[in-house]
Design an enzyme around this catalytic site. Structure first.
Site, short mmCIF file in Angstrom:
data_model
loop_
_atom_site.label_atom_id
_atom_site.label_comp_id
_atom_site.label_asym_id
_atom_site.label_seq_id
_atom_site.Cartn_x
_atom_site.Cartn_y
_atom_site.Cartn_z
N LYS A 59 0.90 -1.08 0.20
CA LYS A 59 -0.16 -0.32 -0.28
C LYS A 59 0.86 1.34 0.20
O LYS A 59 0.91 2.22 -1.00
CB LYS A 59 -1.01 -0.23 1.57
CG LYS A 59 -2.41 -1.20 1.09
CD LYS A 59 -3.39 -0.65 1.95
CE LYS A 59 -2.76 -1.16 3.90
NZ LYS A 59 -2.31 -1.92 3.94
N ARG A 118 -10.00 1.00 8.33
CA ARG A 118 -9.56 -0.90 8.83
C ARG A 118 -10.54 -1.40 9.38
O ARG A 118 -10.89 -2.37 9.60
CB ARG A 118 -8.82 -0.82 9.47
CG ARG A 118 -6.98 -0.70 8.69
CD ARG A 118 -5.88 -0.88 9.43
NE ARG A 118 -4.93 -1.05 9.34
CZ ARG A 118 -4.12 -1.19 9.11
NH1 ARG A 118 -4.21 0.45 8.64
NH2 ARG A 118 -2.44 -0.99 9.68
N ARG A 157 11.21 -6.47 4.78
CA ARG A 157 11.27 -5.55 5.19
C ARG A 157 11.74 -4.52 5.91
O ARG A 157 12.21 -4.28 7.29
CB ARG A 157 9.45 -4.85 4.90
CG ARG A 157 8.94 -3.15 4.59
CD ARG A 157 8.04 -3.50 4.58
NE ARG A 157 7.28 -3.09 5.57
CZ ARG A 157 5.73 -2.73 5.03
NH1 ARG A 157 4.91 -2.50 4.22
NH2 ARG A 157 4.84 -2.80 6.56
N ARG A 207 10.41 -1.61 10.73
CA ARG A 207 9.77 -1.48 11.55
C ARG A 207 9.50 -2.36 13.12
O ARG A 207 9.43 -3.49 12.49
CB ARG A 207 8.18 -1.36 10.96
CG ARG A 207 7.86 0.38 10.22
CD ARG A 207 6.72 0.11 9.37
NE ARG A 207 5.70 -0.70 9.82
CZ ARG A 207 4.67 -0.26 9.05
NH1 ARG A 207 4.58 -0.22 7.94
NH2 ARG A 207 3.54 -0.83 9.24
N ARG A 264 -0.09 -9.26 13.15
CA ARG A 264 -1.29 -7.84 12.35
C ARG A 264 -2.38 -8.86 10.68
O ARG A 264 -2.94 -8.09 10.23
CB ARG A 264 -0.11 -7.12 11.19
CG ARG A 264 0.22 -5.85 12.48
CD ARG A 264 1.72 -5.22 11.66
NE ARG A 264 1.54 -4.47 10.62
CZ ARG A 264 2.67 -5.02 9.69
NH1 ARG A 264 3.44 -5.37 10.32
NH2 ARG A 264 2.44 -3.48 9.16
P1 AMP Z 1 0.42 0.81 9.05
O1 AMP Z 1 1.66 1.51 8.45
O2 AMP Z 1 -1.18 0.96 7.76
O3 AMP Z 1 0.11 -0.82 9.16
O4 AMP Z 1 -0.23 1.21 9.73
C1 AMP Z 1 0.02 0.42 11.55
C2 AMP Z 1 -0.33 0.20 12.59
O5 AMP Z 1 -1.24 1.78 12.63
C3 AMP Z 1 -1.44 -0.79 13.00
O6 AMP Z 1 -0.57 -1.32 13.17
C4 AMP Z 1 -2.23 0.00 13.75
O7 AMP Z 1 -1.60 0.15 15.06
C5 AMP Z 1 -2.07 1.49 13.44
N1 AMP Z 1 -3.27 2.02 12.62
C6 AMP Z 1 -3.02 2.36 11.14
N2 AMP Z 1 -4.40 2.84 10.82
C7 AMP Z 1 -5.05 2.49 11.83
C8 AMP Z 1 -6.52 2.23 11.38
N3 AMP Z 1 -7.20 2.55 10.47
N4 AMP Z 1 -7.06 2.22 12.66
C9 AMP Z 1 -6.79 1.14 13.96
N5 AMP Z 1 -5.56 1.65 13.99
C10 AMP Z 1 -4.72 1.52 12.56
#
Ligand code: AMP
Length: 215
Positions: A13, A88, A127, A159, A170
Site C-alpha cells: 500500500k 480498517r 521489509r 519497523r 497484524r
Molecule cells: P500501517 O502502517 O497502516 O500498517 O499501520 C501501522 C499501525 O498503526 C497499525 O498496525 C495500527 O496499530 C495503527 N493503525 C493505522 N491505521 C489504523 C486504523 N485505520 N485503525 C486502527 N489502527 C490503525
C-alpha cells in the site's frame, strides 16, 4: 475523488500510495504514517497508539476517526484524497461515510490489493524502511545499502511491527477486522480488486487499468 487503498499489511500500500498520489494528484492520508510520525515526536497521540502498534493491534476506532476527520477538514488544493490504511474496520467505514456526507462527498473507489497470505509474512519480516523519507527495501528482493543509510541521509530500519510476532498478529487482525471492510464496499458497488503479487511496476499498471474511467 476519495480513493481508498485497502489491503493486508505487506501488500504494498505504501509503495502504491506514492505512485497514485503522483499519477492522480491526490493528497495522501496514511493513518499508519501519522501514528509513526507522532510516535517519533513523542506526542500524546503517538504515546496513546504506541502499545497497539507495537503488538500489531488496531488503535481504537474513535481515536483514528477523529484523526482522519481532522485531516479531511483541512484545505486541500489537490484533486482529492487517497486514504491508505483507513478505514480498517466496518465502524470506521461507516464513520467515514457519515463525515463525507456532511460535506456532500462520498467514496469514489475502494481499491483492494489482493495477495495470498503465504507471500505476506516473507514480505513483512524482510521489509526495511527509511526512518526519514519512508522509502522501502526488502532484504531479499531489493536489498538496502550495506551501511543502512538512505539516499536522503535517513537511517534504514526494521519497523517494530514487522517482527515475526507482531507481523503475524497484524495478518490475523486484518482477516478478522479489515476483510469485512472489503465486503462492505463490494456491497455498495465501490470495490475494485487488483492482484498485488507482481513487481511494484506491474501492480501500478494493473491499478491504472482498474481505475480507468474512475477519474
Ligand atoms: P500501517 O502502517 O497502516 O500498517 O499501520 C501501522 C499501525 O498503526 C497499525 O498496525 C495500527 O496499530 C495503527 N493503525 C493505522 N491505521 C489504523 C486504523 N485505520 N485503525 C486502527 N489502527 C490503525
Amino acid at each position: 475523488m476519495i480513493l481508498i487503498l485497502l489491503g493486508p499489511p505487506g501488500a504494498g500500500k505504501g509503495t502504491q500510495t506514492a505512485a497514485l498520489v503522483k499519477n492522480y494528484q491526490l493528497t495522501p492520508i496514511s493513518t499508519g504514517d501519522i501514528f509513526r510520525a507522532n510516535l517519533a515526536a513523542n506526542t500524546p497521540l503517538g504515546l496513546e497508539a504506541k502499545n497497539y502498534m507495537s503488538q500489531g493491534l488496531l488503535a481504537p476506532d474513535d481515536l483514528v476517526v477523529r484523526l482522519v476527520a481532522d485531516r479531511l477538514s483541512q484545505p486541500n488544493p489537490t484533486k482529492g484524497y487517497l486514504l491508505d490504511g483507513f478505514p480498517r474496520t466496518v465502524f470506521q467505514a461507516e464513520a467515514l461515510e457519515k463525515m463525507l456526507a456532511e460535506k456532500n462527498q462520498k467514496v469514489g473507489v475502494c481499491l483492494l490489493l489482493d495477495i495470498p497470505d503465504n507471500e505476506l509474512m516473507v514480505r513483512l519480516t524482510g521489509r526495511r524502511v527509511c526512518r526519514s523519507c519512508g522509502s522501502v527495501w526488502h532484504l531479499t528482493f531489493s536489498p538496502p545499502p550495506a551501511d543502512l543509510k538512505c539516499q536522503c541521509g535517513g537511517e534504514i530500519y526494521q519497523r517494530d511491527d514487522d517482527g515475526e510476532a507482531a507481523a503475524s498478529n497484524r495478518l490475523k487482525v486484518y482477516q478478522a477486522q479489515t476483510q469485512p471492510v472489503a465486503t462492505w464496499y463490494q456491497d455498495r458497488g465501490l470495490l475494485r480488486a487488483v492482484s498485488a503479487s507482481g513487481t511494484p511496476e506491474a501492480v501500478e499498471k494493473s491499478i491504472s487499468e482498474a481505475l480507468a474511467g474512475a477519474f
